[in-house]
Design an enzyme around this catalytic site. Structure first.
Site, PDB file in Angstrom:
ATOM      1  N   ASP A  13       0.761  -1.257   0.000  1.00 30.23           N
ATOM      2  CA  ASP A  13       0.000   0.000   0.000  1.00 30.23           C
ATOM      3  C   ASP A  13       0.794   1.311   0.000  1.00 30.23           C
ATOM      4  O   ASP A  13       0.390   2.277   0.645  1.00 30.23           O
ATOM      5  CB  ASP A  13      -0.941   0.025   1.215  1.00 30.23           C
ATOM      6  CG  ASP A  13      -1.843  -1.176   1.308  1.00 30.23           C
ATOM      7  OD1 ASP A  13      -1.986  -1.906   0.308  1.00 30.23           O
ATOM      8  OD2 ASP A  13      -2.406  -1.411   2.388  1.00 30.23           O
ATOM      9  N   LYS A  76      -6.854  -4.555  -2.979  1.00 27.24           N
ATOM     10  CA  LYS A  76      -7.434  -5.228  -1.825  1.00 27.24           C
ATOM     11  C   LYS A  76      -8.352  -4.277  -1.077  1.00 27.24           C
ATOM     12  O   LYS A  76      -8.253  -3.061  -1.227  1.00 27.24           O
ATOM     13  CB  LYS A  76      -6.342  -5.780  -0.901  1.00 27.24           C
ATOM     14  CG  LYS A  76      -5.471  -4.728  -0.224  1.00 27.24           C
ATOM     15  CD  LYS A  76      -4.385  -5.381   0.612  1.00 27.24           C
ATOM     16  CE  LYS A  76      -3.544  -4.400   1.382  1.00 27.24           C
ATOM     17  NZ  LYS A  76      -4.218  -3.685   2.438  1.00 27.24           N
ATOM     18  N   CYS A 109      -1.932  -1.968   8.089  1.00 29.92           N
ATOM     19  CA  CYS A 109      -1.909  -2.958   6.999  1.00 29.92           C
ATOM     20  C   CYS A 109      -0.685  -3.866   7.041  1.00 29.92           C
ATOM     21  O   CYS A 109      -0.803  -5.079   6.823  1.00 29.92           O
ATOM     22  CB  CYS A 109      -2.004  -2.261   5.645  1.00 29.92           C
ATOM     23  SG  CYS A 109      -3.607  -1.429   5.413  1.00 29.92           S
TER      24      CYS A 109
END
Length: 180
Positions: A13, A76, A109
């Site tokens: 990310d 995602k 994350c």
């Protein structure tokens, strides 16, 4: 020790405006670029994740340019990359059990991905200088939580030299150029 034959690099990310407001964002991007190029030198497969890219934006251009040479991003919606079927499929197909983990944010994350990977019998190596959060305290806590649960801690240079093992050969020369 970590080996190239058993490793997968997972980039989590590093995207949009969020990537630009991380602690030491410029240094983070530099370290990630070296890590990605190093993985490519060792022919280590890369799994590249993006959290809700339609809302949060895509991976930083300088990293996307390097990553797109060998892989494509996986979108995602869960914080943990493990909950994405495509990630599980790639990991199963690769049949490698060491995951080199880098990206943002360390305490959300990256942490949740680490937890799920470890719960599914992967050895996780968190690259300390290639993870970040908006606040230093959150990065520090995220790293500590992962270590408490059994993750291994490394940094870009240590990892790459551990993968190399020997100070000779063409790959060693390329590695030196990459890190200097």
């Amino acid at each position: 020790m970590i080996t190239a034959a058993q490793s997968v690099l997972m980039i989590v990310d590093v995207q949009g405006k969020l990537a630009q407001v991380m602690q030491q964002s410029t240094l983070l991007h530099q370290k990630l670029a070296v890590l990605i190029q190093g993985a490519q030198l060792f022919d280590i497969p890369i799994i590249w994740l993006e959290q809700l890219p339609d809302k949060l934006g895509h991976t930083s251009d300088e990293l996307a340019h390097i990553l797109s040479k060998t892989t494509q991003p996986i979108a995602k919606k869960h914080f943990s990359g493990w909950h994405c079927d495509e990630v599980k499929q790639q990991l199963n197909a690769l049949n490698r059990h060491q995951v080199i983990l880098a990206g943002i944010e360390t305490h959300v994350c990256v942490y949740q991905t680490c937890q799920d990977l470890q719960a599914n019998d992967f050895q996780v190596h968190v690259v300390n200088d290639a993870v970040s959060s908006r606040e230093l305290e959150n990065k520090t806590l995220g790293v500590q939580m992962m270590l408490n649960d059994g993750a291994k801690l490394t940094n870009v240079e240590s990892l790459l030299f551990e993968l190399q093992h020997v100070a000779q050969g063409e790959r060693f020369k390329a590695l030196l150029k990459l890190i200097k």
